[in-house]
Design a protein around this motif. Structure first.
Motif, short mmCIF file in Angstrom:
data_model
loop_
_atom_site.label_atom_id
_atom_site.label_comp_id
_atom_site.label_asym_id
_atom_site.label_seq_id
_atom_site.Cartn_x
_atom_site.Cartn_y
_atom_site.Cartn_z
N GLY A 159 0.65 -1.15 0.07
CA GLY A 159 0.12 -0.11 -0.04
C GLY A 159 0.67 1.38 -0.11
N GLN A 160 1.96 1.22 0.91
CA GLN A 160 2.57 2.51 0.83
C GLN A 160 3.46 2.80 -0.52
N LEU A 161 4.09 1.65 -1.15
CA LEU A 161 4.76 1.55 -2.32
C LEU A 161 3.51 2.29 -3.71
N GLU A 162 2.60 1.64 -3.53
CA GLU A 162 1.46 2.04 -4.54
C GLU A 162 0.98 3.50 -4.33
N ARG A 163 0.93 3.95 -3.13
CA ARG A 163 0.43 5.25 -2.99
C ARG A 163 1.54 6.30 -3.21
N GLY A 164 2.81 5.85 -2.72
CA GLY A 164 3.88 6.62 -3.43
C GLY A 164 4.33 6.80 -4.76
N LEU A 165 4.05 5.83 -5.55
CA LEU A 165 4.23 5.78 -6.91
C LEU A 165 3.08 6.75 -7.56
N ILE A 166 1.67 6.61 -7.12
CA ILE A 166 0.57 7.40 -7.59
C ILE A 166 0.95 8.80 -7.53
N PHE A 167 1.38 9.19 -6.11
CA PHE A 167 1.76 10.54 -5.83
C PHE A 167 2.89 11.13 -6.82
N LEU A 168 3.82 10.26 -7.09
CA LEU A 168 5.18 10.85 -8.03
C LEU A 168 4.45 10.87 -9.34
N MET A 169 3.83 9.93 -9.67
CA MET A 169 3.23 9.94 -11.01
C MET A 169 2.39 11.23 -11.50
N ILE A 170 1.58 11.59 -10.62
CA ILE A 170 0.50 12.81 -10.76
C ILE A 170 1.51 14.19 -10.65
N LEU A 171 2.40 14.12 -9.76
CA LEU A 171 3.16 15.36 -9.57
C LEU A 171 4.21 15.50 -10.73
N GLY A 172 4.64 14.23 -11.11
CA GLY A 172 5.58 14.27 -12.43
C GLY A 172 4.62 14.42 -13.84
N GLY A 173 3.39 14.65 -13.77
CA GLY A 173 2.66 14.81 -14.89
C GLY A 173 2.39 13.51 -15.71
N LEU A 174 2.54 12.52 -15.17
CA LEU A 174 2.27 11.14 -15.61
C LEU A 174 1.11 10.53 -15.03
N PRO A 175 -0.22 11.05 -15.00
CA PRO A 175 -1.26 10.39 -14.40
C PRO A 175 -1.56 9.05 -15.09
N GLU A 176 -1.51 9.09 -16.25
CA GLU A 176 -1.69 7.75 -17.20
C GLU A 176 -0.90 6.51 -16.59
#
Length: 238
Positions: A159-176
């Motif tokens: 859970g921590q890894l998936e939330r961290g990855l989603i956080f980074l994806m959105i802030l990095g402009g890669l929500p896809e």
């Protein structure tokens, strides 16, 4: 005001979710553990604001009152967690409202990029650590109904890894990239849950809650960063 609030929010999430180990949570009914936690609350507030203003003592006292009130509840659940965090948030907003120049009068006032970094760090901690606690409480009514044979704390780490990855994806402009993450998790979990309806539903509910938590936190971060001085990170996009 927003700079002071960012500093206070970072102090709060660091004290509650980063510097409060499980043994401290379990022993909070003991005076020494409780006092240690409140001391950490005060220390983090002083560290992030860069000041020893007496108002921070009042803020730590308010934190102690809220935590003491939570201890008298018969049991902890998602609703009590939400109420607790709303109460803490209200004290942080009140402090920043009445003392908007608290950060500007502290040691870090000459570092204009710090509030944005504080906000970024605060929401990252909130996304990864607080999210795990909140989702654990949300899933608690169903946990006893299923059989979990995985690694100790394996679900928490996932859970921590998936939330961290989603956080980074959105802030990095890669929500896809979130769609890829969902697909990858579905494939990896398929063999485990396909023959057990309860476990399948448990995993789906937990996954959707975890993804929603991370996405809301990430977009809230983007909104907060718009109101703060820029970090000074250059844009490398074409």
């Amino acid at each position: 005001m927003i700079e002071t609030l960012a500093a206070l929010v970072l102090a709060h999430v660091a004290a509650d979710f980063l510097l409060q180990p499980d043994r401290m949570v379990a022993g909070k009914r003991k005076p020494l553990w409780f006092a240690a936690h409140i001391a950490i609350v005060l220390a983090t507030a002083c560290a992030t604001t860069g000041t020893l203003h007496p108002a921070l003592l009042a803020l730590a006292f308010a934190h102690a009152v809220i935590d003491a009130g939570k201890l008298v509840l018969p049991r902890q659940n998602a609703a009590s967690f939400a109420l607790d965090q709303v109460a803490h948030g209200a004290t942080l907003i009140a402090t920043a409202t009445f003392l908007p120049g608290l950060f500007a009068s502290g040691l870090w006032s000459a570092q204009p990029a710090l509030p944005a970094l504080f906000a970024l760090a605060a929401v990252a901690i909130w996304t990864v650590r607080a999210g795990g606690h909140a989702i654990g409480l949300l899933m608690a009514p169903w946990t006893a109904l299923i059989r979990l044979d995985g690694l100790p704390n394996g679900g928490r780490a996932i859970g921590q890894l998936e939330r961290g990855l989603i956080f980074l994806m959105i802030l990095g402009g890669l929500p896809e990239g979130i769609g890829f993450l969902i697909a990858a998790k579905s494939v990896l979990r398929f063999g485990t849950v396909r023959e057990e309806a309860k476990l399948s539903e448990y995993v789906i509910i937990g996954t959707l809650a975890s993804f929603a938590w991370a996405m809301l936190a990430a977009y809230a971060t983007l909104a907060a960063l718009q109101a703060l001085p820029p970090l000074g990170i250059p844009d490398f996009s074409p």
